[in-house]
Enzyme design. Sequence first.
Site, PDB file in Angstrom:
ATOM      1  N   GLU A   1      29.147  19.111  20.357  1.00  5.14           N
ATOM      2  CA  GLU A   1      27.785  19.231  20.882  1.00  5.14           C
ATOM      3  C   GLU A   1      27.045  17.894  20.828  1.00  5.14           C
ATOM      4  OE1 GLU A   1      25.625  22.167  18.665  1.00  5.14           O
ATOM      5  OE2 GLU A   1      23.694  21.405  19.331  1.00  5.14           O
TER       6      GLU A   1
ATOM      7  N   GLU B   1      24.335  30.757  18.781  1.00  4.15           N
ATOM      8  CA  GLU B   1      24.092  30.174  17.460  1.00  4.15           C
ATOM      9  C   GLU B   1      23.199  31.134  16.668  1.00  4.15           C
ATOM     10  OE1 GLU B   1      21.840  26.529  17.613  1.00  4.15           O
ATOM     11  OE2 GLU B   1      22.562  25.880  15.657  1.00  4.15           O
TER      12      GLU B   1
ATOM     13  N   ASP C   1      28.523  19.332  15.773  1.00  3.02           N
ATOM     14  CA  ASP C   1      27.334  18.777  16.435  1.00  3.02           C
ATOM     15  C   ASP C   1      27.224  17.295  16.069  1.00  3.02           C
ATOM     16  OD1 ASP C   1      24.839  18.257  17.488  1.00  3.02           O
ATOM     17  OD2 ASP C   1      23.850  19.999  16.574  1.00  3.02           O
TER      18      ASP C   1
END
Length: 412
Positions: free
Chosen positions: A246, A349, A220
Site C-alpha cells: 500500500e 480494513e 503499508d
Amino acid sequence: MNIDKAEVIVTSPDRNFVTLKLTTDDGLTGLGDATLNGRELAVVSYLRDHVVPLLLGRDAARIEDTWQFLYRSAYWRRGPVTMAAIAAVDTALWDIKGKAAGMPVYQLLGGASRNGLLAYGHASGTTLDELVDSIQHHLAQGYRAIRVQTGVPGLKSIYGISSNATFEANSGVRYDYEPAQRGVRPKEEDWDTRSYLRHVPAVFEAVRNEFGPELPLLHDAHHRLTPIQAARLGKSLEPYDLFWLEDVTPAENQEALRLVRQHTTTPLAIGEIFNTVWDYQQVIREQLIDYVRSAVTHTGGITHLKKILDYASQYQIKSGMHGPTDISPVGMAAAVHLGLAIHNFGIQEYMQHGTKTDQVFQQSFTWKDGFLHPGDQPGLGVELDLDEAGKYPYTQAYLPYNRLADGTVHDW
Ligand code: GCO
Ligand code: MG
C-alpha cells in the site's frame, strides 16, 4: 420529508470524531462521519458555517441532487475538508432513506453480493518476536488477513508500530495502532529508506516461515519511497505473495506507479488520501493499481465512492476501503453496507474501536469469524448517544511527522 435540523457533534472518547446528525420534519434521523484526523475542526467549521444553513428545508430524499449542489455550488472543488463535509451529508441522507424505506442501506444499493466482508487487522512489532506474538493475537481474535508492520533497526519510532501498553490501557484494544497523538505539537519520528528496504523482506520471510503460505499478508509503506525504491520493494516481496503493498510512493504523483508496475507483480493499493474520482482517473484507466483504498468518509460519501468503485470494476480493480480507528463507527458502517453490495469488493480494513467509542456509538454491524456484516437495521444501523458523546470534549491531536538523520522533513 425536509431537513429540519442539522447538528455537528464533536466528541473525543478514545480519539476525536466529527459527526453530522440530520433530523427531518417527520422525525427521522441520519448520521454521517466527517472525521479528518488531526484537522477535525476545519470540517466542523465547513459544515456549521457553510453547509448547515443550506441544508435546512431541503428535501432529504434528494441524495444525488444534494451531492451535486454542495459540490458544484461551492465553486472551490475537491480537497479533504470539502469532501469529508459532503461525505457526512451524503451518508446521513442514505441513513435517512434507509430508515424511511424500512431497509438497511445495502438493500438500497442493490442487495448483498456476498455473505460477509473479509477484514484485515493491524499486526505490528518492534522486534520479530513481538510481531509474531501480535499476529498470533490477531489470529486468535478471528482475523483471517493481517497487515504486517515492523520496526527497523536503528530507527526509534516508525509508522504502524503500536505502543501497546498505553493503547491497551486507554482503549482496551491490544496490538492495534493509533497514529494520532493528543497534544499541542505533533510527535517527530525518524526515517531511513535504505535500512527499511534492507530489513522488510527478511521480516516477511520469517513471517511466511512461521505462518505458512495461506494467510493473506498486507503491508503499508505509507508514501515514503521513490518510484525506483518502490519497484525494488515490490520485487523483493514477490516471493512472500502479498495481498497488497500500500501507498508505496507519495499519493500526489500518480504517474510514479507506472514505473513501479513495470517492475513488479506485487499487487498495489492506493487512495486513502484521495478524495474524488478525478484522483483515480489515471491509475484506474491505466490499470496501475489493484485496490482502491478510499473511505466513504473522505471521498464524498457512499454516492461518490460507489461511482469510483463502479469505474474501477471495469478494470478488475477491487475495493480495499480505509478503516483505521479515525474512521468513526458511522463511517465504518457506511463502508460495510457499500462493501456488501458491490460486486468488486476486495477486502475491508478493520481496526476495532475502543470501549468508550463503542459506548458513544451504538453499532449493529457485526464481526464474526473474520467477516464483517452491516446487520439488518433500517438505515446504517448506528445511533449516537448524545449524553455519552458530551462526556468527551474535543482534544487537540496531531498525526506524527518524519525527519531524516540530517534533519530534512520526509513523507510520513
Ligand atoms: C491505514 C492508514 C492509517 C493512516 C491514518 C491517518 O492504512 O490504515 O495508513 O493508519 O495513517 O488513518 O489518519
Ligand atoms: Mg495506509
